[in-house]
Design a protein around this motif. Sequence first.
Motif, PDB file in Angstrom:
ATOM      1  N   TYR A  53       0.718  -1.206  -0.023  1.00  5.25           N
ATOM      2  CA  TYR A  53      -0.117   0.087   0.143  1.00  5.25           C
ATOM      3  C   TYR A  53       0.719   1.322   0.021  1.00  5.25           C
ATOM      4  O   TYR A  53       0.646   2.163  -0.517  1.00  5.25           O
ATOM      5  N   GLY A  61       2.217   1.550  -3.546  1.00 10.29           N
ATOM      6  CA  GLY A  61       1.116   1.720  -4.409  1.00 10.29           C
ATOM      7  C   GLY A  61       0.825   3.189  -4.321  1.00 10.29           C
ATOM      8  O   GLY A  61       0.547   4.146  -5.309  1.00 10.29           O
ATOM      9  N   ALA A 102       0.968   6.121  -7.203  1.00  7.46           N
ATOM     10  CA  ALA A 102      -0.175   6.771  -7.567  1.00  7.46           C
ATOM     11  C   ALA A 102       0.018   8.510  -7.386  1.00  7.46           C
ATOM     12  O   ALA A 102      -0.364   9.345  -8.406  1.00  7.46           O
ATOM     13  N   ILE A 123      -0.065   4.998 -12.451  1.00  8.70           N
ATOM     14  CA  ILE A 123      -1.616   4.524 -11.886  1.00  8.70           C
ATOM     15  C   ILE A 123      -1.845   3.232 -12.028  1.00  8.70           C
ATOM     16  O   ILE A 123      -2.110   2.560 -10.871  1.00  8.70           O
ATOM     17  N   ALA A 124      -1.984   2.915 -13.284  1.00  2.99           N
ATOM     18  CA  ALA A 124      -1.986   1.285 -13.430  1.00  2.99           C
ATOM     19  C   ALA A 124      -0.987   0.566 -12.594  1.00  2.99           C
ATOM     20  O   ALA A 124      -1.222  -0.654 -12.199  1.00  2.99           O
ATOM     21  N   VAL A 156      -2.019   0.285  -9.105  1.00  2.00           N
ATOM     22  CA  VAL A 156      -3.336  -0.516  -8.716  1.00  2.00           C
ATOM     23  C   VAL A 156      -2.823  -1.983  -8.851  1.00  2.00           C
ATOM     24  O   VAL A 156      -3.272  -2.899  -8.035  1.00  2.00           O
ATOM     25  N   ARG A 157      -1.757  -2.442  -9.886  1.00  2.00           N
ATOM     26  CA  ARG A 157      -1.289  -3.563 -10.057  1.00  2.00           C
ATOM     27  C   ARG A 157      -0.721  -3.985  -8.882  1.00  2.00           C
ATOM     28  O   ARG A 157      -0.602  -5.343  -8.471  1.00  2.00           O
ATOM     29  N   VAL A 209      -1.170  -2.975  -5.626  1.00  2.00           N
ATOM     30  CA  VAL A 209      -1.888  -3.196  -4.622  1.00  2.00           C
ATOM     31  C   VAL A 209      -2.689  -4.568  -4.779  1.00  2.00           C
ATOM     32  O   VAL A 209      -3.005  -5.279  -3.802  1.00  2.00           O
ATOM     33  N   VAL A 210      -3.234  -4.596  -6.044  1.00  2.00           N
ATOM     34  CA  VAL A 210      -3.989  -5.685  -6.305  1.00  2.00           C
ATOM     35  C   VAL A 210      -3.388  -7.180  -6.394  1.00  2.00           C
ATOM     36  O   VAL A 210      -3.826  -8.151  -5.920  1.00  2.00           O
TER      37      VAL A 210
END
Length: 208
Positions: A79, A82, A86, A200-201, A204-205, A207-208
């Motif tokens: 996190y 990320g 971000a 940003i992608a 997200v990647r 974190v996910v």
Amino acid sequence: MLSYLDEFLLIAIAHFFAVASPGPDFAIVLKQSIQQGRNNALWTSAGVGLGIFVHVAYCLLGVALVLANSPELFTILKYVAGAYLAYMGIQALRAKPASGDSNIDTAERVQAESAFIAFKRGFLVNALNPKATLFFMSLFTLVIAPTTPTSVQAIYGIYMALATWAWFSFLSVVLSKQSVRAFFHRAGHWFDRGIGVVLIALAVRVVV
């Protein structure tokens, strides 16, 4: 040292494919090369290379085993990383079209970052990169034998840091050529926004 040659070659090959694959390190060096020029990108590359020592250090200290067995701690790291990616992505999305002055050198003097900021940017992107964390955790827990002396493992780490610095320095020289920068300068704000979407992608990647 020759007795560890096979292990070293395996590490060198794995590291090459890891460092050459697109990721946050590549995105930030590409952005700095186009926006800020060669010297700035070289400082960013040096920061990326130094960031490798963070991963090597916690692996040598055994923290990698703690991370591997503590999903909560690794989740916190994801996190944080990320959020940083971000943040950089949002900053890039806010880029505005360049002024009427199309001279790259003039624009560079106005927008130039200090060497320290460029270095810090590269260092933080690599040190907070969970992809790198996963790679080094796998390397030091699965590939490198537990019987390999700490001094030899440290040599592996120094090699990977130097190889990372050399690779991104090479990219910095290529991507910061006048013809390449001139092309991107004409539509620089669109390039910045594209990099912002990529960052940003990646966040997200991560974190996910």
